[in-house]
Motif scaffolding. Sequence first.
Motif, PDB file in Angstrom:
ATOM      1  N   LYS A  56       0.834  -1.223  -0.037  1.00 36.18           N
ATOM      2  CA  LYS A  56       0.021  -0.163   0.004  1.00 36.18           C
ATOM      3  C   LYS A  56       0.936   1.108  -0.080  1.00 36.18           C
ATOM      4  CE  LYS A  56      -3.725  -2.179   2.580  1.00 36.18           C
ATOM      5  NZ  LYS A  56      -4.351  -2.801   1.184  1.00 36.18           N
ATOM      6  N   VAL A  57       0.311   2.439  -0.660  1.00 30.07           N
ATOM      7  CA  VAL A  57       1.004   3.555  -0.664  1.00 30.07           C
ATOM      8  C   VAL A  57       1.607   4.051   0.614  1.00 30.07           C
ATOM      9  CG1 VAL A  57       0.923   5.870  -1.404  1.00 30.07           C
ATOM     10  CG2 VAL A  57      -0.028   4.164  -2.842  1.00 30.07           C
ATOM     11  N   GLU A  58       0.766   4.087   1.647  1.00 31.48           N
ATOM     12  CA  GLU A  58       1.114   4.471   2.976  1.00 31.48           C
ATOM     13  C   GLU A  58       2.328   3.548   3.545  1.00 31.48           C
ATOM     14  OE1 GLU A  58      -2.025   3.186   2.172  1.00 31.48           O
ATOM     15  OE2 GLU A  58      -3.148   5.015   2.464  1.00 31.48           O
ATOM     16  N   PHE A  65      10.176   7.368   3.433  1.00 28.04           N
ATOM     17  CA  PHE A  65      10.504   8.683   4.113  1.00 28.04           C
ATOM     18  C   PHE A  65      10.071   8.257   5.534  1.00 28.04           C
ATOM     19  CE2 PHE A  65       8.508  10.031  -0.049  1.00 28.04           C
ATOM     20  CZ  PHE A  65       9.590  10.347  -0.262  1.00 28.04           C
ATOM     21  N   PRO A  66      11.050   7.315   6.391  1.00 32.72           N
ATOM     22  CA  PRO A  66      10.870   6.812   7.712  1.00 32.72           C
ATOM     23  C   PRO A  66      10.662   8.107   8.931  1.00 32.72           C
ATOM     24  CG  PRO A  66      13.231   6.346   6.911  1.00 32.72           C
ATOM     25  CD  PRO A  66      12.467   7.126   5.848  1.00 32.72           C
ATOM     26  N   ASP A  67      11.375   9.158   8.472  1.00 32.72           N
ATOM     27  CA  ASP A  67      11.147  10.118   9.474  1.00 32.72           C
ATOM     28  C   ASP A  67      10.080  11.149   9.332  1.00 32.72           C
ATOM     29  OD1 ASP A  67      13.341   8.609  10.919  1.00 32.72           O
ATOM     30  OD2 ASP A  67      14.924   9.925   9.624  1.00 32.72           O
ATOM     31  N   GLU A  68       9.368  10.987   8.340  1.00 30.09           N
ATOM     32  CA  GLU A  68       8.392  11.944   8.016  1.00 30.09           C
ATOM     33  C   GLU A  68       6.943  11.289   8.267  1.00 30.09           C
ATOM     34  OE1 GLU A  68       9.150  13.960   4.447  1.00 30.09           O
ATOM     35  OE2 GLU A  68      11.394  13.504   4.397  1.00 30.09           O
ATOM     36  N   GLU A  69       6.170  12.419   8.529  1.00 29.38           N
ATOM     37  CA  GLU A  69       4.466  11.942   8.620  1.00 29.38           C
ATOM     38  C   GLU A  69       4.177  11.566   7.159  1.00 29.38           C
ATOM     39  OE1 GLU A  69       0.633  14.325   9.702  1.00 29.38           O
ATOM     40  OE2 GLU A  69       2.462  14.689  11.000  1.00 29.38           O
ATOM     41  N   TYR A  70       3.186  10.754   6.982  1.00 33.65           N
ATOM     42  CA  TYR A  70       2.710  10.494   5.581  1.00 33.65           C
ATOM     43  C   TYR A  70       2.128  11.486   4.926  1.00 33.65           C
ATOM     44  CZ  TYR A  70      -0.145   8.228   2.096  1.00 33.65           C
ATOM     45  OH  TYR A  70      -0.789   7.911   0.954  1.00 33.65           O
ATOM     46  N   TYR A  72       0.533  11.813   1.064  1.00 32.49           N
ATOM     47  CA  TYR A  72       0.181  11.349  -0.037  1.00 32.49           C
ATOM     48  C   TYR A  72       0.774  11.802  -1.268  1.00 32.49           C
ATOM     49  CZ  TYR A  72      -2.916   9.329  -3.678  1.00 32.49           C
ATOM     50  OH  TYR A  72      -3.152   8.525  -4.820  1.00 32.49           O
ATOM     51  N   LEU A  73       0.508  12.990  -1.578  1.00 28.01           N
ATOM     52  CA  LEU A  73       1.090  13.867  -2.703  1.00 28.01           C
ATOM     53  C   LEU A  73       2.466  13.476  -2.875  1.00 28.01           C
ATOM     54  CD1 LEU A  73      -1.070  17.030  -2.773  1.00 28.01           C
ATOM     55  CD2 LEU A  73      -1.075  14.931  -4.199  1.00 28.01           C
ATOM     56  N   LYS A  74       3.334  13.605  -1.716  1.00 28.11           N
ATOM     57  CA  LYS A  74       4.812  13.570  -1.949  1.00 28.11           C
ATOM     58  C   LYS A  74       4.995  12.093  -2.059  1.00 28.11           C
ATOM     59  CE  LYS A  74       9.012  14.109   0.634  1.00 28.11           C
ATOM     60  NZ  LYS A  74       9.640  14.583   1.918  1.00 28.11           N
ATOM     61  N   SER A  75       4.200  11.107  -1.702  1.00 32.99           N
ATOM     62  CA  SER A  75       4.411   9.751  -2.083  1.00 32.99           C
ATOM     63  C   SER A  75       4.127   9.451  -3.556  1.00 32.99           C
ATOM     64  CB  SER A  75       3.616   8.870  -1.304  1.00 32.99           C
ATOM     65  OG  SER A  75       3.861   8.876   0.167  1.00 32.99           O
ATOM     66  N   ILE A  76       3.068  10.030  -4.044  1.00 32.12           N
ATOM     67  CA  ILE A  76       2.881   9.513  -5.500  1.00 32.12           C
ATOM     68  C   ILE A  76       3.685  10.296  -6.411  1.00 32.12           C
ATOM     69  CG2 ILE A  76       0.541   8.778  -4.951  1.00 32.12           C
ATOM     70  CD1 ILE A  76      -0.623  11.414  -6.256  1.00 32.12           C
ATOM     71  N   MET A  77       4.093  11.432  -6.167  1.00 31.85           N
ATOM     72  CA  MET A  77       4.938  12.455  -7.074  1.00 31.85           C
ATOM     73  C   MET A  77       6.236  11.680  -7.116  1.00 31.85           C
ATOM     74  SD  MET A  77       3.062  14.392  -8.175  1.00 31.85           S
ATOM     75  CE  MET A  77       4.367  15.695  -9.165  1.00 31.85           C
ATOM     76  N   LEU A  78       6.706  10.754  -6.352  1.00 35.89           N
ATOM     77  CA  LEU A  78       8.074  10.126  -6.608  1.00 35.89           C
ATOM     78  C   LEU A  78       7.875   9.025  -7.734  1.00 35.89           C
ATOM     79  CD1 LEU A  78      10.678   9.958  -5.301  1.00 35.89           C
ATOM     80  CD2 LEU A  78       9.911   8.091  -3.796  1.00 35.89           C
ATOM     81  N   TYR A  79       6.826   8.447  -8.010  1.00 34.94           N
ATOM     82  CA  TYR A  79       6.613   7.394  -8.808  1.00 34.94           C
ATOM     83  C   TYR A  79       7.148   7.902 -10.116  1.00 34.94           C
ATOM     84  CZ  TYR A  79       4.291   5.239  -4.968  1.00 34.94           C
ATOM     85  OH  TYR A  79       4.049   4.635  -3.725  1.00 34.94           O
ATOM     86  N   PRO A  80       6.573   9.009 -10.640  1.00 34.92           N
ATOM     87  CA  PRO A  80       6.899   9.521 -12.126  1.00 34.92           C
ATOM     88  C   PRO A  80       8.559   9.831 -12.265  1.00 34.92           C
ATOM     89  CG  PRO A  80       5.017  10.733 -11.521  1.00 34.92           C
ATOM     90  CD  PRO A  80       5.461   9.745 -10.233  1.00 34.92           C
TER      91      PRO A  80
END
Length: 105
Positions: A56-58, A65-70, A72-80
């Motif tokens: 799952k994305v979360e 990003f283990p030291d950061e709060e989840y 969503y946008l930051k996570s999905i922007m990494l894929y492209p």
Amino acid sequence: MQNYKIIEVLKSFDRKEFKKFGEYVYSPFFNKNESVRRLYDVLAKYYPGFNNRSMKVEKISGKIFPDEEYDYLKSIMLYPTCIDSRSLTFIISCLTGKKIFTGIC
């Protein structure tokens, strides 16, 4: 995660192509983004099927990003960033010596 283009592309790789993609991701010439390397490492654990229900994305974001709060946008922007189909076509073709993904460019 199954609906992300990155998963679709990575599923299409045979073992040799997947390994070559990992070499590309870890190449300081092509990639200087440590988060992309972490993303590859996390996704490599699910290769080749990417079927695991815990994928799952979360959860993946927490490993990248283990030291950061989840975020969503930051996570999905990494894929492209990790996988752009036009540049990926060129890269894999150069690494493997064969033409792949014809019709994308």
